[in-house]
Design a protein around this motif. Sequence first.
Motif, PDB file in Angstrom:
ATOM      1  N   GLY A  79      92.505  40.797   8.467  1.00 38.90           N
ATOM      2  CA  GLY A  79      93.601  39.947   8.015  1.00 38.90           C
ATOM      3  C   GLY A  79      93.515  39.765   6.506  1.00 38.90           C
ATOM      4  N   GLU A  80      93.351  38.516   6.060  1.00 42.63           N
ATOM      5  CA  GLU A  80      93.251  38.224   4.632  1.00 42.63           C
ATOM      6  C   GLU A  80      91.801  38.051   4.170  1.00 42.63           C
ATOM      7  OE1 GLU A  80      95.800  34.911   3.795  1.00 42.63           O
ATOM      8  OE2 GLU A  80      97.618  36.096   4.106  1.00 42.63           O
ATOM      9  N   ILE A  81      90.850  38.398   5.028  1.00 40.83           N
ATOM     10  CA  ILE A  81      89.433  38.250   4.684  1.00 40.83           C
ATOM     11  C   ILE A  81      88.851  39.615   4.339  1.00 40.83           C
ATOM     12  CG2 ILE A  81      87.157  37.570   5.541  1.00 40.83           C
ATOM     13  CD1 ILE A  81      88.646  35.577   7.382  1.00 40.83           C
ATOM     14  N   LEU A  82      88.151  39.673   3.217  1.00 44.07           N
ATOM     15  CA  LEU A  82      87.508  40.905   2.754  1.00 44.07           C
ATOM     16  C   LEU A  82      86.001  40.716   2.790  1.00 44.07           C
ATOM     17  CD1 LEU A  82      87.617  43.716   1.371  1.00 44.07           C
ATOM     18  CD2 LEU A  82      87.775  42.503  -0.808  1.00 44.07           C
ATOM     19  N   THR A  83      85.313  41.628   3.462  1.00 44.51           N
ATOM     20  CA  THR A  83      83.850  41.615   3.504  1.00 44.51           C
ATOM     21  C   THR A  83      83.362  43.022   3.177  1.00 44.51           C
ATOM     22  OG1 THR A  83      83.809  42.124   5.872  1.00 44.51           O
ATOM     23  CG2 THR A  83      83.770  39.786   5.257  1.00 44.51           C
ATOM     24  N   GLY A  84      82.068  43.194   3.196  1.00 39.97           N
ATOM     25  CA  GLY A  84      81.493  44.515   2.980  1.00 39.97           C
ATOM     26  C   GLY A  84      80.277  44.449   2.090  1.00 39.97           C
ATOM     27  N   THR A  85      79.998  45.567   1.428  1.00 40.85           N
ATOM     28  CA  THR A  85      78.826  45.657   0.557  1.00 40.85           C
ATOM     29  C   THR A  85      79.180  46.389  -0.731  1.00 40.85           C
ATOM     30  OG1 THR A  85      78.141  47.718   1.621  1.00 40.85           O
ATOM     31  CG2 THR A  85      77.163  45.672   2.470  1.00 40.85           C
ATOM     32  N   ALA A  86      78.377  46.106  -1.740  1.00 37.98           N
ATOM     33  CA  ALA A  86      78.456  46.835  -3.010  1.00 37.98           C
ATOM     34  C   ALA A  86      77.073  47.428  -3.231  1.00 37.98           C
ATOM     35  CB  ALA A  86      78.828  45.892  -4.145  1.00 37.98           C
ATOM     36  N   ASN A  87      77.032  48.679  -3.702  1.00 36.99           N
ATOM     37  CA  ASN A  87      75.721  49.267  -3.938  1.00 36.99           C
ATOM     38  C   ASN A  87      75.691  50.033  -5.253  1.00 36.99           C
ATOM     39  OD1 ASN A  87      76.706  51.957  -3.416  1.00 36.99           O
ATOM     40  ND2 ASN A  87      76.628  51.460  -1.251  1.00 36.99           N
ATOM     41  N   SER A  94      75.776  42.014  -0.642  1.00 36.17           N
ATOM     42  CA  SER A  94      76.955  41.729   0.179  1.00 36.17           C
ATOM     43  C   SER A  94      78.103  41.218  -0.689  1.00 36.17           C
ATOM     44  CB  SER A  94      76.629  40.706   1.275  1.00 36.17           C
ATOM     45  OG  SER A  94      76.312  39.463   0.686  1.00 36.17           O
ATOM     46  N   ILE A  95      79.295  41.437  -0.199  1.00 38.63           N
ATOM     47  CA  ILE A  95      80.503  40.931  -0.839  1.00 38.63           C
ATOM     48  C   ILE A  95      80.747  39.531  -0.279  1.00 38.63           C
ATOM     49  CG2 ILE A  95      83.013  41.205  -0.863  1.00 38.63           C
ATOM     50  CD1 ILE A  95      82.533  44.240  -0.958  1.00 38.63           C
ATOM     51  N   ASP A  96      80.905  38.561  -1.176  1.00 40.26           N
ATOM     52  CA  ASP A  96      81.100  37.172  -0.779  1.00 40.26           C
ATOM     53  C   ASP A  96      82.482  36.680  -1.216  1.00 40.26           C
ATOM     54  OD1 ASP A  96      78.372  36.980   0.117  1.00 40.26           O
ATOM     55  OD2 ASP A  96      77.777  36.748  -1.982  1.00 40.26           O
ATOM     56  N   SER A  97      82.990  35.676  -0.509  1.00 43.66           N
ATOM     57  CA  SER A  97      84.264  35.010  -0.847  1.00 43.66           C
ATOM     58  C   SER A  97      85.400  35.999  -1.012  1.00 43.66           C
ATOM     59  CB  SER A  97      84.117  34.176  -2.130  1.00 43.66           C
ATOM     60  OG  SER A  97      83.054  33.265  -2.030  1.00 43.66           O
ATOM     61  N   GLY A  98      85.427  37.039  -0.187  1.00 39.94           N
ATOM     62  CA  GLY A  98      86.452  38.067  -0.307  1.00 39.94           C
ATOM     63  C   GLY A  98      87.784  37.662   0.283  1.00 39.94           C
ATOM     64  N   LYS A  99      88.833  37.940  -0.476  1.00 40.79           N
ATOM     65  CA  LYS A  99      90.197  37.635  -0.038  1.00 40.79           C
ATOM     66  C   LYS A  99      91.078  38.838  -0.343  1.00 40.79           C
ATOM     67  CE  LYS A  99      89.630  32.802  -1.230  1.00 40.79           C
ATOM     68  NZ  LYS A  99      90.006  31.744  -2.149  1.00 40.79           N
ATOM     69  N   ILE A 100      92.097  39.025   0.480  1.00 38.01           N
ATOM     70  CA  ILE A 100      93.050  40.103   0.256  1.00 38.01           C
ATOM     71  C   ILE A 100      94.448  39.561   0.514  1.00 38.01           C
ATOM     72  CG2 ILE A 100      92.772  41.004   2.588  1.00 38.01           C
ATOM     73  CD1 ILE A 100      93.191  43.805   1.387  1.00 38.01           C
ATOM     74  N   SER A 101      95.377  39.938  -0.348  1.00 36.64           N
ATOM     75  CA  SER A 101      96.770  39.527  -0.209  1.00 36.64           C
ATOM     76  C   SER A 101      97.642  40.674  -0.696  1.00 36.64           C
ATOM     77  CB  SER A 101      97.040  38.264  -1.020  1.00 36.64           C
ATOM     78  OG  SER A 101      98.412  37.906  -0.927  1.00 36.64           O
ATOM     79  N   GLY A 102      98.348  41.299   0.242  1.00 42.09           N
ATOM     80  CA  GLY A 102      99.138  42.479  -0.132  1.00 42.09           C
ATOM     81  C   GLY A 102      98.206  43.581  -0.582  1.00 42.09           C
ATOM     82  N   ASN A 103      98.403  44.070  -1.821  1.00 43.11           N
ATOM     83  CA  ASN A 103      97.486  45.089  -2.326  1.00 43.11           C
ATOM     84  C   ASN A 103      96.532  44.513  -3.378  1.00 43.11           C
ATOM     85  OD1 ASN A 103      99.353  44.853  -4.449  1.00 43.11           O
ATOM     86  ND2 ASN A 103      99.146  46.989  -5.008  1.00 43.11           N
ATOM     87  N   SER A 104      96.490  43.189  -3.502  1.00 42.11           N
ATOM     88  CA  SER A 104      95.550  42.523  -4.416  1.00 42.11           C
ATOM     89  C   SER A 104      94.361  41.990  -3.629  1.00 42.11           C
ATOM     90  CB  SER A 104      96.233  41.360  -5.137  1.00 42.11           C
ATOM     91  OG  SER A 104      97.292  41.827  -5.934  1.00 42.11           O
ATOM     92  N   PHE A 105      93.205  42.008  -4.255  1.00 37.52           N
ATOM     93  CA  PHE A 105      92.010  41.491  -3.592  1.00 37.52           C
ATOM     94  C   PHE A 105      91.069  40.880  -4.616  1.00 37.52           C
ATOM     95  CE2 PHE A 105      91.216  45.870  -4.718  1.00 37.52           C
ATOM     96  CZ  PHE A 105      89.898  45.906  -5.142  1.00 37.52           C
ATOM     97  N   SER A 106      90.147  40.047  -4.117  1.00 36.92           N
ATOM     98  CA  SER A 106      89.131  39.445  -4.980  1.00 36.92           C
ATOM     99  C   SER A 106      87.886  39.177  -4.143  1.00 36.92           C
ATOM    100  CB  SER A 106      89.645  38.148  -5.612  1.00 36.92           C
ATOM    101  OG  SER A 106      89.905  37.188  -4.611  1.00 36.92           O
ATOM    102  N   PHE A 107      86.754  39.163  -4.810  1.00 35.61           N
ATOM    103  CA  PHE A 107      85.485  38.853  -4.169  1.00 35.61           C
ATOM    104  C   PHE A 107      84.449  38.655  -5.268  1.00 35.61           C
ATOM    105  CE2 PHE A 107      85.647  43.452  -4.584  1.00 35.61           C
ATOM    106  CZ  PHE A 107      84.392  43.804  -5.038  1.00 35.61           C
ATOM    107  N   GLN A 108      83.253  38.296  -4.876  1.00 34.93           N
ATOM    108  CA  GLN A 108      82.164  38.234  -5.838  1.00 34.93           C
ATOM    109  C   GLN A 108      80.915  38.829  -5.224  1.00 34.93           C
ATOM    110  OE1 GLN A 108      81.536  34.124  -6.886  1.00 34.93           O
ATOM    111  NE2 GLN A 108      80.175  33.741  -5.183  1.00 34.93           N
TER     112      GLN A 108
END
Length: 148
Positions: A79-87, A94-108
């Motif tokens: 849905g609007e939640i983004l998770t995963g990993t960065a390496n 891990s990817i934290d506080s991930g959000k997605i809306s349309g084709n925009s996304f953010s995480f830390q």
Amino acid sequence: MRNKSSLVVKSILPIFIKISTITQKESKMKKKLFSLGAIAFGLIFLMAALSGLDGKWAGIIKTPDGNEFPAGYNFKTDGEILTGTANSQYGTVSIDSGKISGNSFSFQVTVDGNNYPHKGKFYDDSCGLDIDFGGQTIHTVLLRDTTK
């Protein structure tokens, strides 16, 4: 006179019927071709939309001090939640506080106690990504990683 008119109508009428039949067949063919084209376009769009941001992405990050290193991201959306990993060469986080809306996304991501916010936009085969390195924003481009 009436016989000549009748004869002309009788001889021309089959031509009009034939032209009308050909025009109807061409119209039906155009409708079929248009329908097939619309279906093909819809399937391509659906496949692109379904692929979305999910999956592996790779790019080169150039830090504010001029260092460059390869980085990879494995994104998962729900849905609007983004998770995963960065390496990177420094390890996997891990990817934290991930959000997605349309084709925009953010995480830390958090590395050695430091938070690095990321904001981006994704397209079919690439992502534009802005990373906040302690107040300095760097931009990088990620490409979909097709290696297995």
